[in-house]
Design a protein around this motif. Structure first.
Motif, PDB file in Angstrom:
ATOM      1  N   ARG A 181       0.828  -1.207   0.000  1.00 59.69           N
ATOM      2  CA  ARG A 181       0.000   0.000   0.000  1.00 59.69           C
ATOM      3  C   ARG A 181       0.864   1.260   0.000  1.00 59.69           C
ATOM      4  N   ILE A 182       2.034   1.183   0.634  1.00 57.68           N
ATOM      5  CA  ILE A 182       2.984   2.300   0.564  1.00 57.68           C
ATOM      6  C   ILE A 182       3.440   2.484  -0.880  1.00 57.68           C
ATOM      7  N   LEU A 183       3.779   1.372  -1.527  1.00 57.69           N
ATOM      8  CA  LEU A 183       4.179   1.433  -2.940  1.00 57.69           C
ATOM      9  C   LEU A 183       3.067   2.036  -3.792  1.00 57.69           C
ATOM     10  N   ASP A 184       1.828   1.614  -3.569  1.00 54.31           N
ATOM     11  CA  ASP A 184       0.697   2.130  -4.344  1.00 54.31           C
ATOM     12  C   ASP A 184       0.650   3.654  -4.293  1.00 54.31           C
ATOM     13  N   TRP A 185       0.829   4.183  -3.101  1.00 53.43           N
ATOM     14  CA  TRP A 185       0.724   5.640  -2.914  1.00 53.43           C
ATOM     15  C   TRP A 185       1.830   6.357  -3.690  1.00 53.43           C
ATOM     16  N   TYR A 186       3.055   5.869  -3.580  1.00 57.19           N
ATOM     17  CA  TYR A 186       4.176   6.540  -4.241  1.00 57.19           C
ATOM     18  C   TYR A 186       4.113   6.408  -5.760  1.00 57.19           C
ATOM     19  N   LYS A 187       3.644   5.277  -6.253  1.00 59.24           N
ATOM     20  CA  LYS A 187       3.490   5.131  -7.705  1.00 59.24           C
ATOM     21  C   LYS A 187       2.485   6.140  -8.246  1.00 59.24           C
ATOM     22  N   ASN A 193       7.366   3.739 -11.708  1.00 60.33           N
ATOM     23  CA  ASN A 193       7.475   2.407 -11.140  1.00 60.33           C
ATOM     24  C   ASN A 193       8.788   2.292 -10.371  1.00 60.33           C
ATOM     25  N   TYR A 194       8.892   1.288  -9.529  1.00 65.48           N
ATOM     26  CA  TYR A 194      10.083   1.091  -8.708  1.00 65.48           C
ATOM     27  C   TYR A 194      10.579  -0.339  -8.840  1.00 65.48           C
ATOM     28  N   ILE A 195      11.884  -0.511  -8.883  1.00 64.59           N
ATOM     29  CA  ILE A 195      12.434  -1.851  -8.758  1.00 64.59           C
ATOM     30  C   ILE A 195      12.348  -2.225  -7.277  1.00 64.59           C
ATOM     31  N   ALA A 196      12.378  -3.519  -6.992  1.00 62.25           N
ATOM     32  CA  ALA A 196      12.122  -3.989  -5.629  1.00 62.25           C
ATOM     33  C   ALA A 196      13.075  -3.387  -4.594  1.00 62.25           C
ATOM     34  N   SER A 197      14.338  -3.241  -4.940  1.00 64.21           N
ATOM     35  CA  SER A 197      15.325  -2.731  -3.970  1.00 64.21           C
ATOM     36  C   SER A 197      15.123  -1.252  -3.642  1.00 64.21           C
ATOM     37  N   GLU A 198      14.351  -0.533  -4.493  1.00 63.26           N
ATOM     38  CA  GLU A 198      14.074   0.887  -4.243  1.00 63.26           C
ATOM     39  C   GLU A 198      12.619   1.113  -3.852  1.00 63.26           C
TER      40      GLU A 198
END
Length: 317
Positions: A181-187, A193-198
């Motif tokens: 859900r954190i990723l969803d917000w930033y995208k 998009n983000y690679i997993a390590s970032e």
């Protein structure tokens, strides 16, 4: 070479993020977590039709008023599903307090006590129950009281470092930072998009984990709400990870070498310990737009599914 799921189980406690008994049995996790959304899905499965009938009868026995019958029945069903899950996992089952109580410390405490008492009445193992509470200031304060009473808590809907700091100081048994859900917000906010390590969700959990280990907090870190296996791979070594059936299956079907990314004996943290009072906590949250928005959204969505569950039971009554 073994599959990723087998390797992950060696370095991290794997928890099933579902209320589906068949899925839990298939992937053999140590613990399981539920929430109103998962209970709603589970209630519609044929396997739980008997429990739904029991819940209906329990509600009628406890009150003559339909609104109260529904609430009693919902609690009975939630606990009944939790008890069933206990039969197939050796560890904890997390059961969530009504999200509508997220800003009421006293009501949260009372509901948690009621749920534990219901577990006791059904003959379940109350030592293997975690009470899930939203990580509001009021929820964290409730957890502080409950932990002192011996009721272990899982502080959920956790998105910020401030929430993690306050939860650890409260002595919460476990926290559930919501990676996806954190990723969803930033995208959405940054249009990328983000690679997993970032991944911002991954980085958030890594920061919390290392902070806890450096300062010797006993609170368990359980990453949750994953969007892809890349996030899980980057958190290998975390205390716990709660994973849905689809991603569990993907990990099981993938043969590759899994590298441990988090190590309790070697915490990568330079941050000093900080104890937040209520004002400092609320200010830190105010400064974190992502955490404020995702916490509020999570409470609203869990409430929607709780209401749907109540309507399902009301129709049966």
């Amino acid at each position: 070479m073994s599959n990723l799921l087998c390797q992950l189980k060696v370095m991290t406690k794997v928890v099933a993020d579902t209320g589906d008994i068949d899925a839990i049995s298939l992937y053999e996790p140590v613990d399981a977590t539920t929430n109103p959304s998962l209970i709603l899905k589970a209630a519609e499965l044929p396997a739980y039709s008997g429990l739904l009938e029991e819940a209906k009868n329990h509600g009628r026995k406890m009150s003559t008023k339909q609104a109260e019958q529904v609430k009693y029945a919902c609690d009975w069903l939630t606990v009944g599903i939790g008890k069933e899950i206990q039969q197939v996992v050796p560890g904890f089952v997390s059961t969530e307090v009504d999200a509508r109580l997220s800003f009421d410390t006293k009501a949260t405490i009372n509901k948690a006590r009621q749920l534990v008492e219901l577990y006791r009445e059904t003959g379940a193992d109350t030592d293997r129950v975690l009470i899930k509470i939203a990580s509001t200031w009021e929820g964290i304060e409730a957890a502080k009281v409950l932990e002192k009473e011996g009721i272990r808590c899982n502080l959920t809907l956790l998105f910020s470092f401030a929430q993690a700091q306050a939860a650890a100081e409260a002595g919460a048994y476990l926290i559930s930072p919501f990676v996806g859900r954190i990723l969803d917000w930033y995208k959405k906010a940054e249009g990328r998009n983000y690679i997993a390590s970032e991944d911002p969700g991954v980085l958030s959990v890594q920061r919390i984990y290392n902070y806890y280990k450096k300062h010797n907090y006993k609170t368990v870190v359980m990453g949750a709400s994953f969007r892809n296996t890349g996030e899980i791979i980057e958190l290998a070594g975390c205390d716990c990870l709660t994973i849905g059936p689809d991603l569990l299956n993907e990990l099981k079907q993938t043969e590759s070498i899994l590298v441990k990314k988090l190590d309790a004996d070697k915490p990568n943290c330079q941050e000093e310990k900080q104890v937040l009072n209520e004002a400092a906590f609320r200010w830190a949250m105010n400064e974190d737009a992502m955490a404020v928005e995702k916490l509020a959204e999570g409470i609203r969505n869990f409430t929607k599914d709780q209401v749907k569950l109540e309507r399902l039971i009301a129709a049966k009554l």
